[in-house]
Structures are given as C-alpha cells and as structure tokens.
Design a protein around this motif. Structure first.
Motif, PDB file in Angstrom:
ATOM      1  N   LEU A   5       0.789  -1.224   0.000  1.00  0.00           N
ATOM      2  CA  LEU A   5       0.000   0.000   0.000  1.00  0.00           C
ATOM      3  C   LEU A   5       0.821   1.274   0.000  1.00  0.00           C
ATOM      4  CD1 LEU A   5      -2.782  -1.084   2.525  1.00  0.00           C
ATOM      5  CD2 LEU A   5      -2.888  -1.061   0.022  1.00  0.00           C
ATOM      6  N   SER A   6       2.137   1.173   0.292  1.00  0.00           N
ATOM      7  CA  SER A   6       2.876   2.426   0.471  1.00  0.00           C
ATOM      8  C   SER A   6       4.247   2.492  -0.195  1.00  0.00           C
ATOM      9  CB  SER A   6       3.061   2.701   1.969  1.00  0.00           C
ATOM     10  OG  SER A   6       3.822   1.669   2.573  1.00  0.00           O
ATOM     11  N   ASP A   7       4.811   1.377  -0.642  1.00  0.00           N
ATOM     12  CA  ASP A   7       6.172   1.431  -1.167  1.00  0.00           C
ATOM     13  C   ASP A   7       6.188   2.046  -2.565  1.00  0.00           C
ATOM     14  OD1 ASP A   7       8.894  -0.126  -0.134  1.00  0.00           O
ATOM     15  OD2 ASP A   7       8.894   0.359  -2.270  1.00  0.00           O
ATOM     16  N   ALA A  10       7.564  -0.418  -7.650  1.00  0.00           N
ATOM     17  CA  ALA A  10       6.547  -1.290  -8.228  1.00  0.00           C
ATOM     18  C   ALA A  10       6.941  -2.759  -8.083  1.00  0.00           C
ATOM     19  CB  ALA A  10       6.339  -0.945  -9.700  1.00  0.00           C
ATOM     20  N   ALA A  11       8.234  -3.063  -8.221  1.00  0.00           N
ATOM     21  CA  ALA A  11       8.686  -4.451  -8.095  1.00  0.00           C
ATOM     22  C   ALA A  11       8.395  -4.990  -6.699  1.00  0.00           C
ATOM     23  CB  ALA A  11      10.174  -4.548  -8.407  1.00  0.00           C
ATOM     24  N   LEU A  12       8.627  -4.166  -5.681  1.00  0.00           N
ATOM     25  CA  LEU A  12       8.361  -4.601  -4.312  1.00  0.00           C
ATOM     26  C   LEU A  12       6.866  -4.731  -4.062  1.00  0.00           C
ATOM     27  CD1 LEU A  12      11.022  -2.660  -2.197  1.00  0.00           C
ATOM     28  CD2 LEU A  12      10.973  -5.094  -2.797  1.00  0.00           C
ATOM     29  N   ARG A  13       6.070  -3.832  -4.633  1.00  0.00           N
ATOM     30  CA  ARG A  13       4.618  -3.938  -4.459  1.00  0.00           C
ATOM     31  C   ARG A  13       4.098  -5.221  -5.105  1.00  0.00           C
ATOM     32  NH1 ARG A  13       4.735   1.358  -6.295  1.00  0.00           N
ATOM     33  NH2 ARG A  13       3.346   0.946  -8.068  1.00  0.00           N
ATOM     34  N   VAL A  17       2.248  -8.240  -2.977  1.00  0.00           N
ATOM     35  CA  VAL A  17       0.899  -8.758  -3.195  1.00  0.00           C
ATOM     36  C   VAL A  17       0.940 -10.244  -3.556  1.00  0.00           C
ATOM     37  CG1 VAL A  17       0.646  -8.221  -5.669  1.00  0.00           C
ATOM     38  CG2 VAL A  17      -1.347  -8.178  -4.168  1.00  0.00           C
ATOM     39  N   GLY A  18       2.007 -10.671  -4.213  1.00  0.00           N
ATOM     40  CA  GLY A  18       2.147 -12.093  -4.512  1.00  0.00           C
ATOM     41  C   GLY A  18       2.309 -12.943  -3.272  1.00  0.00           C
ATOM     42  N   GLN A  19       2.858 -12.347  -2.208  1.00  0.00           N
ATOM     43  CA  GLN A  19       3.055 -13.080  -0.955  1.00  0.00           C
ATOM     44  C   GLN A  19       1.790 -13.134  -0.101  1.00  0.00           C
ATOM     45  OE1 GLN A  19       5.940 -14.675   0.048  1.00  0.00           O
ATOM     46  NE2 GLN A  19       6.632 -14.246  -2.033  1.00  0.00           N
ATOM     47  N   MET A  20       0.723 -12.471  -0.552  1.00  0.00           N
ATOM     48  CA  MET A  20      -0.482 -12.366   0.280  1.00  0.00           C
ATOM     49  C   MET A  20      -1.532 -13.421  -0.038  1.00  0.00           C
ATOM     50  SD  MET A  20      -0.929  -8.227   0.526  1.00  0.00           S
ATOM     51  CE  MET A  20      -2.344  -8.361   1.618  1.00  0.00           C
ATOM     52  N   ALA A  21      -1.192 -14.372  -0.896  1.00  0.00           N
ATOM     53  CA  ALA A  21      -2.180 -15.395  -1.256  1.00  0.00           C
ATOM     54  C   ALA A  21      -2.652 -16.190  -0.044  1.00  0.00           C
ATOM     55  CB  ALA A  21      -1.602 -16.338  -2.311  1.00  0.00           C
ATOM     56  N   GLY A  42       2.677  -4.551 -13.724  1.00  0.00           N
ATOM     57  CA  GLY A  42       3.159  -5.754 -13.036  1.00  0.00           C
ATOM     58  C   GLY A  42       2.474  -5.974 -11.710  1.00  0.00           C
ATOM     59  N   VAL A  43       2.145  -4.908 -11.030  1.00  0.00           N
ATOM     60  CA  VAL A  43       1.441  -5.029  -9.754  1.00  0.00           C
ATOM     61  C   VAL A  43       0.013  -5.503  -9.997  1.00  0.00           C
ATOM     62  CG1 VAL A  43       0.727  -3.834  -7.651  1.00  0.00           C
ATOM     63  CG2 VAL A  43       2.875  -3.204  -8.765  1.00  0.00           C
TER      64      VAL A  43
END
Length: 213
Positions: A5-7, A10-13, A17-21, A42-43
């Motif tokens: 939500l804040s970084d 874009a790569a980190l975002r 989100v991929g880690q939130m499954a 990509g996000v």
C-alpha cells in the motif's frame, strides 16, 4: 500489506501482493483488490493472480473485466488466462475471440492453450487456423498441441501430417511428436516415409523418437 500500500517500488509492491495469497487476516482481501488498480501493470497482474488463488470462486468477472478494459496487453493476457481457469467452458466464446488476427501473439497463444485445456470441440476451426505458416512459430506450436488435445484427433493428425514437411524445422519437430502421440496407425504410418526423405537432422531425430526407435 504495508509494502503493497505504500512502497514506491513497483517491483516490491508486486512481490508483496504475490506473498499475500495465504494471508487470511482482516483486510487482506481488500488490500489485494485495491492493487488491481495500481498504476503499474506488473502489480495489477500479480494482484489478479493472487486474487485468483485466494478467491477463485469470485474472480471470473473481475478477470474478464480486466481483460476487456486494462490498457496493458500483458495484464490483459494474464486476465484472459485467469478468466478461462475460473469460468471453465463458459469462457470459450471469449477465448475464441482472443484468437483473432491482430491481437498480441502471447494473448492469442494463451487463448489457444486454454481452448485446448477446455477440450471444446468448437475450437477446432480456430486452432487449425492458428497453425498456418503465416502465424508466429510459438503460436503455431501451441495451437497444434491444443488441437491434439481435443477428443476428435483427426484435425490434429491432418495438420501434423502436413507439418512434417513444414519450412520451419521446429514446427516439423512438433508435428512429428504429435503424430507419435495421437496419430494412431494411420498417422504413424506416415512417419517412416517422411524419415526416408527428410534431410534435416533435428526433424529426423524427432521422427525417430516418435517411432520409438
């Protein structure tokens, strides 16, 4: 969730989100959905794929909407695949439309792959057209394999038989492999004849493998 939500990266975002499954905490689903509107393609792609894993029962209309409206072709292609996996057989009309000439090659290849996965016999005409010599190599191969997955293998057998003499040796290799797999006695009978006259080493090796020699 904080990174998503804040970084500024874009790569980190996208990674976040991929880690939130597997995140079942309160608000996680809303955070994932909010990332579908991220300014970076990509996000948005990562968010959609995460949502498909997290909320597969409700992702179909979201994926279809993104396929139809997102400005980025890579996102649209990912959305098409997600829609097909979620919607099943009802996705066939959209997938058939996505095979049209003029659309991005990766999108058309995704449509062909998903049509083969669904094994919809209505896709036979479209898939055979995608194997034409005028089409890009990776699209032709994907379409041939998809065609071979249909319950009626006669179309794939005919395309593969012609493909043994194709100008593109890699497509000819795929044709030999398909004939070895689904050709039956009639299709496999063409392989020794092709082997006797084939000058290309890679194609000869593929025919030999298809014959089980």
């Amino acid at each position: 969730r904080f990174v998503l939500l804040s970084d500024e990266s874009a790569a980190l975002r996208a990674l976040a989100v991929g880690q939130m499954a597997g995140d079942s905490s309160a608000g996680a689903l809303d955070a994932i959905r909010s990332a579908l509107r991220d300014p970076e393609s990509g996000v948005r792609t990562s968010a959609l794929l995460t949502l498909a894993r997290r909320d597969s029962a409700h992702v179909a209309p979201i994926a279809r909407s993104m396929f139809e409206t997102d400005p980025n072709d890579a996102v649209r292609t990912a959305a098409l695949g997600a829609y097909a996996r979620a919607a099943g057989a009802t996705a066939s009309p959209v997938l058939l439309g996505a095979t049209a000439v003029g659309l991005p090659t990766n999108m058309r290849a995704t449509a062909a792959f998903q049509l083969g996965r669904l094994k919809d016999p209505r896709a036979a005409d479209a898939l055979e057209r995608l194997t034409a010599p005028s089409e890009p190599r990776n699209l032709r191969g994907t379409a041939l394999n998809a065609l071979a997955s249909l319950s009626d293998s006669s179309r794939a057998r005919a395309v593969a038989t012609r493909g043994l003499a194709d100008y593109d040796p890699l497509f000819a290799v795929q044709a030999a492999t398909v004939l070895g797999r689904i050709g039956g006695p009639e299709g496999r009978a063409t392989l020794p004849r092709a082997l006797a006259t084939e000058p290309r080493v890679t194609v000869k090796a593929a025919i030999t493998r298809a014959l089980g020699r």
